[in-house]
Design an enzyme around this catalytic site. Sequence first.
Site, PDB file in Angstrom:
ATOM      1  N   GLU A 124      39.709  81.883  33.485  1.00 44.58           N
ATOM      2  CA  GLU A 124      38.598  81.786  34.493  1.00 44.58           C
ATOM      3  C   GLU A 124      38.196  80.346  35.004  1.00 44.58           C
ATOM      4  O   GLU A 124      37.988  80.265  36.119  1.00 44.58           O
ATOM      5  CB  GLU A 124      37.330  82.241  33.742  1.00 44.58           C
ATOM      6  CG  GLU A 124      36.586  81.576  32.604  1.00 44.58           C
ATOM      7  CD  GLU A 124      35.234  82.165  32.211  1.00 44.58           C
ATOM      8  OE1 GLU A 124      34.572  82.677  33.137  1.00 44.58           O
ATOM      9  OE2 GLU A 124      35.198  81.910  31.075  1.00 44.58           O
ATOM     10  N   LYS A 142      38.699  82.167  28.532  1.00 41.13           N
ATOM     11  CA  LYS A 142      38.382  80.827  29.267  1.00 41.13           C
ATOM     12  C   LYS A 142      39.308  79.982  30.096  1.00 41.13           C
ATOM     13  O   LYS A 142      38.995  79.636  31.029  1.00 41.13           O
ATOM     14  CB  LYS A 142      37.931  79.931  27.838  1.00 41.13           C
ATOM     15  CG  LYS A 142      36.861  79.376  27.312  1.00 41.13           C
ATOM     16  CD  LYS A 142      35.534  79.542  27.726  1.00 41.13           C
ATOM     17  CE  LYS A 142      34.900  80.902  28.349  1.00 41.13           C
ATOM     18  NZ  LYS A 142      34.063  81.396  27.881  1.00 41.13           N
ATOM     19  N   CYS A 154      24.183  85.830  43.291  1.00 43.70           N
ATOM     20  CA  CYS A 154      23.324  85.438  44.328  1.00 43.70           C
ATOM     21  C   CYS A 154      21.956  84.768  43.551  1.00 43.70           C
ATOM     22  O   CYS A 154      21.371  85.180  42.698  1.00 43.70           O
ATOM     23  CB  CYS A 154      22.816  86.455  45.282  1.00 43.70           C
ATOM     24  SG  CYS A 154      24.411  86.974  46.203  1.00 43.70           S
ATOM     25  N   LYS A 187      27.787  83.330  37.257  1.00 42.30           N
ATOM     26  CA  LYS A 187      27.232  83.312  35.896  1.00 42.30           C
ATOM     27  C   LYS A 187      26.585  84.784  35.404  1.00 42.30           C
ATOM     28  O   LYS A 187      27.060  85.102  34.429  1.00 42.30           O
ATOM     29  CB  LYS A 187      26.148  82.210  35.795  1.00 42.30           C
ATOM     30  CG  LYS A 187      25.605  82.172  34.405  1.00 42.30           C
ATOM     31  CD  LYS A 187      26.525  81.265  33.535  1.00 42.30           C
ATOM     32  CE  LYS A 187      26.077  81.049  32.223  1.00 42.30           C
ATOM     33  NZ  LYS A 187      27.316  80.965  30.909  1.00 42.30           N
ATOM     34  N   ARG A 235      24.717  81.135  40.152  1.00 44.54           N
ATOM     35  CA  ARG A 235      24.662  82.435  40.429  1.00 44.54           C
ATOM     36  C   ARG A 235      25.635  82.878  41.581  1.00 44.54           C
ATOM     37  O   ARG A 235      25.845  84.048  41.632  1.00 44.54           O
ATOM     38  CB  ARG A 235      23.272  82.816  40.636  1.00 44.54           C
ATOM     39  CG  ARG A 235      22.319  82.999  39.654  1.00 44.54           C
ATOM     40  CD  ARG A 235      21.187  83.555  39.820  1.00 44.54           C
ATOM     41  NE  ARG A 235      20.445  84.094  38.931  1.00 44.54           N
ATOM     42  CZ  ARG A 235      20.314  85.496  38.590  1.00 44.54           C
ATOM     43  NH1 ARG A 235      21.151  86.325  39.264  1.00 44.54           N
ATOM     44  NH2 ARG A 235      19.803  85.824  37.329  1.00 44.54           N
ATOM     45  N   HIS A 277      56.044  94.194  20.174  1.00 48.54           N
ATOM     46  CA  HIS A 277      55.832  95.511  20.878  1.00 48.54           C
ATOM     47  C   HIS A 277      55.830  95.434  22.475  1.00 48.54           C
ATOM     48  O   HIS A 277      55.428  96.126  22.987  1.00 48.54           O
ATOM     49  CB  HIS A 277      54.688  96.321  20.316  1.00 48.54           C
ATOM     50  CG  HIS A 277      54.768  96.613  18.947  1.00 48.54           C
ATOM     51  ND1 HIS A 277      55.721  97.362  18.150  1.00 48.54           N
ATOM     52  CD2 HIS A 277      54.080  95.904  18.016  1.00 48.54           C
ATOM     53  CE1 HIS A 277      55.481  97.341  17.020  1.00 48.54           C
ATOM     54  NE2 HIS A 277      54.403  96.278  16.706  1.00 48.54           N
ATOM     55  N   TRP A 318      26.681  85.205  46.572  1.00 50.36           N
ATOM     56  CA  TRP A 318      28.228  85.449  45.866  1.00 50.36           C
ATOM     57  C   TRP A 318      28.504  86.941  46.710  1.00 50.36           C
ATOM     58  O   TRP A 318      27.706  87.722  46.434  1.00 50.36           O
ATOM     59  CB  TRP A 318      27.974  85.846  44.300  1.00 50.36           C
ATOM     60  CG  TRP A 318      29.264  86.160  43.655  1.00 50.36           C
ATOM     61  CD1 TRP A 318      30.054  85.144  43.134  1.00 50.36           C
ATOM     62  CD2 TRP A 318      29.809  87.378  43.758  1.00 50.36           C
ATOM     63  NE1 TRP A 318      31.164  85.738  42.559  1.00 50.36           N
ATOM     64  CE2 TRP A 318      30.983  87.158  42.897  1.00 50.36           C
ATOM     65  CE3 TRP A 318      29.458  88.745  43.661  1.00 50.36           C
ATOM     66  CZ2 TRP A 318      31.811  88.403  42.283  1.00 50.36           C
ATOM     67  CZ3 TRP A 318      29.980  89.810  43.430  1.00 50.36           C
ATOM     68  CH2 TRP A 318      31.417  89.500  42.724  1.00 50.36           C
ATOM     69  N   GLU A 348      39.096  85.261  23.642  1.00 49.99           N
ATOM     70  CA  GLU A 348      38.359  84.244  24.346  1.00 49.99           C
ATOM     71  C   GLU A 348      38.940  83.000  24.758  1.00 49.99           C
ATOM     72  O   GLU A 348      38.526  82.520  26.050  1.00 49.99           O
ATOM     73  CB  GLU A 348      37.205  83.895  23.321  1.00 49.99           C
ATOM     74  CG  GLU A 348      36.063  82.994  23.866  1.00 49.99           C
ATOM     75  CD  GLU A 348      35.339  83.340  25.078  1.00 49.99           C
ATOM     76  OE1 GLU A 348      35.404  84.611  25.502  1.00 49.99           O
ATOM     77  OE2 GLU A 348      34.658  82.476  25.591  1.00 49.99           O
ATOM     78  N   ASN A 374      19.155  89.793  46.679  1.00 51.90           N
ATOM     79  CA  ASN A 374      20.316  89.634  45.546  1.00 51.90           C
ATOM     80  C   ASN A 374      20.350  91.287  44.986  1.00 51.90           C
ATOM     81  O   ASN A 374      19.659  91.896  44.608  1.00 51.90           O
ATOM     82  CB  ASN A 374      19.749  88.796  44.424  1.00 51.90           C
ATOM     83  CG  ASN A 374      20.350  88.958  43.126  1.00 51.90           C
ATOM     84  OD1 ASN A 374      21.688  89.038  43.289  1.00 51.90           O
ATOM     85  ND2 ASN A 374      19.774  88.460  42.248  1.00 51.90           N
ATOM     86  N   GLY A 375      21.728  91.699  45.029  1.00 58.82           N
ATOM     87  CA  GLY A 375      21.829  93.039  44.815  1.00 58.82           C
ATOM     88  C   GLY A 375      22.768  93.674  45.725  1.00 58.82           C
ATOM     89  O   GLY A 375      23.475  92.969  46.628  1.00 58.82           O
TER      90      GLY A 375
HETATM   91  C1  F6R Z   1      32.916  84.114  30.349  1.00 58.47           C
HETATM   92  C2  F6R Z   1      31.591  84.827  30.805  1.00 58.47           C
HETATM   93  C3  F6R Z   1      31.463  86.014  31.057  1.00 58.47           C
HETATM   94  C4  F6R Z   1      30.199  86.706  30.606  1.00 58.47           C
HETATM   95  C5  F6R Z   1      29.890  88.133  30.822  1.00 58.47           C
HETATM   96  C6  F6R Z   1      28.501  88.604  30.185  1.00 58.47           C
HETATM   97  O1  F6R Z   1      32.951  82.691  30.328  1.00 58.47           O
HETATM   98  O2  F6R Z   1      30.669  83.946  30.829  1.00 58.47           O
HETATM   99  O3  F6R Z   1      32.477  86.758  30.828  1.00 58.47           O
HETATM  100  O4  F6R Z   1      30.164  86.561  29.160  1.00 58.47           O
HETATM  101  O5  F6R Z   1      29.876  88.063  32.385  1.00 58.47           O
HETATM  102  O6  F6R Z   1      27.486  87.820  30.668  1.00 58.47           O
HETATM  103  P1  F6R Z   1      26.243  88.148  29.758  1.00 58.47           P
HETATM  104  O7  F6R Z   1      26.491  87.441  28.361  1.00 58.47           O
HETATM  105  O8  F6R Z   1      25.190  87.268  30.588  1.00 58.47           O
HETATM  106  O9  F6R Z   1      25.783  89.527  29.703  1.00 58.47           O
END
Ligand code: F6R
Length: 617
Positions: free
Chosen positions: A497, A494, A2, A612, A27, A513, A74, A490, A100-101
């Site tokens: 997501e 990527k 949010c 994010k 956000r 396995h 969100w 990773e 937000n929360g």
């Molecule tokens: C994936 C991504 C998330 C963040 C995770 C931690 O692309 O961005 O997996 O890495 O939410 O976020 P931070 O680094 O802001 O603590």
Amino acid sequence: MCGIVGYVGNLKAAPIILDGLKRLEYRGYDSAGVAIMADGEFNVAKQIGRVAGLQKTVAQKPIEGTRGIGHTRWATHGGVTRENSHPHLSNNGRIAIIHNGVIENYATIKKLLESKDFTFVSETDTEVLCNLISYHFDKEPETDEAGSRLLASVRRSLMHVQGTYGICVLSLDAPDELIAARQGSPLILGVGPEELVIASDVAALVSRTQNVVYLKDGELVRIKGTTFQISTMDEAGVSPVIDQVTWTVEDADMGDYEHYMLKEIFEQPAALENAMRGRFSADNSTAKFGGLNLTANELRGMGRFMFCACGTALHAGMVTEHLIERFARVPVECDHASEFRYRNTPLFTNTLFFVISQSGETIDTLAAMREAQRKGFKVLAINNVVGSSVAREADGGIYQHVGPEIGVASTKAFTSQLLIGAMLALYIGRMRDMSVRDGTEYVTALKGVPDLVRETLKTADHIKGIAERYSRFNDMLFLGRLELFPIALEGALKLKEISYIHAEAYPAAEIKHGPIALIDPECPSVFLVPQNELFNKVISSMQEIKARGGPIIAITTSDAELPEGLADEVIVIPACHEAILPIIATIPMQLFSYYVAVTRGCDVDKPRNLAKSVTVE
Ligand code: F6R
């Protein structure tokens, strides 16, 4: 999660708030809304979907007024509906709130309010808080000034609340004022010459002012006209510290790129340059960091390192684990912050604790840090956002210095975390057994990273072609070994997501396995296969996949020779030092997932269900 923005000034509030919300959309983007105070009433506009939609609505029917609040959501409590969108109004329509929360005990409070004849139009915890404030406001002595009553009622309400919040509250009874408060969710006050803006993130403020006050947990701010006062829940006054934001609006703009993610992928050479700047010793044989707040002797004495983080940042921690163990020969542990915070894991006394967080607001990472600090450990942070909660609460740390990362999928922040991890391994290694010669070679490799990333980015068109061919698949495996196993993780993260393709990652030798049962012509595997001591072993794993009809994409180094016809697609990256290979190998993963998502028509910068900065548990 949010994004929230509040504005008090002399200009029309709605366009300023909407511009701020647009910049905070990463956000959350389930719905958006504004409440502007004018002529003794709230004008509320809110709707499901993106801020751009709300901007259109407001452009057709402009809202007057110079005080207001806005929110991009969100969803946590309650579905994605207009009713659940913020701002929320109290039953009497006199108080408006954005939040937000998560209010964990909202159900109990709601019951109490229902017993006092309050009714609710939404399923949200926020509307409950709004009515609680209204309830307390009406109980405050009427002889008191309305602004003081509002502040007192917000404070009283928050005392009953368990959970996290960043809130902004307006009242028709105190038309000149805005009250904001935070606990566990970020809030930053932007102090302009004739206006005050409050937001959950500096990105929403930089177009108005560079002067900001980072509010701390448990603080409330009372904005009155263009003045403000900060106090604690115990009513103690707080002297504000005004910081300067170094980011500019241009840093947070998309430029000529189609998506933030692509811009941020291509920004990496410059971003990595910034992350390294001024961080090598004069003789170029080791790294140096200004903010660790540890003497060389203290660091030298550490018998163990522990890294906690979430998601992509955790993958950076896993690579760093490998590099520190390999080059500094010190044991390292890495854990999901969300698990560590509850695991009550036994820790060795002389352990140095690190958290890694781009945003510095991830609630699980913050909680893991606090848990380690509670146990008496020093915690250092690798973090990108200056002034974030992690940065402020850590005992020291290393800033990533890569500028704002707006794309929800982390790219440049991740590679800079890898770079800092590699520099840390060098720094600790040189304090121990790494020779000057090896250190110098290592530094030369690190300094070459921006150019190697530039060179690797030239494979973009080739990767785009592969991505277009492979975007039709619904399952993929990512396989790598040693320091490239976290890069396989990773790559899989990527892809899933942003393109919603199911992807899993394993150390390559693990496939037999279990995961090999998935292999058929409809399940491609992406192999990281550099020329190193395990090259032939990875080739064997590839052969096992090939024998079962699985398509193979190989990402290999320029010094390797793959058996003819083994891989269906080959992406060649420059051969390089082991410490920087994870950074270089990440680039094709980012490009691949980006182009697959674009080909599938996905919203790359705003993938479904994600946000994010994960500020709720
Ligand atoms: C994936 C991504 C998330 C963040 C995770 C931690 O692309 O961005 O997996 O890495 O939410 O976020 P931070 O680094 O802001 O603590």
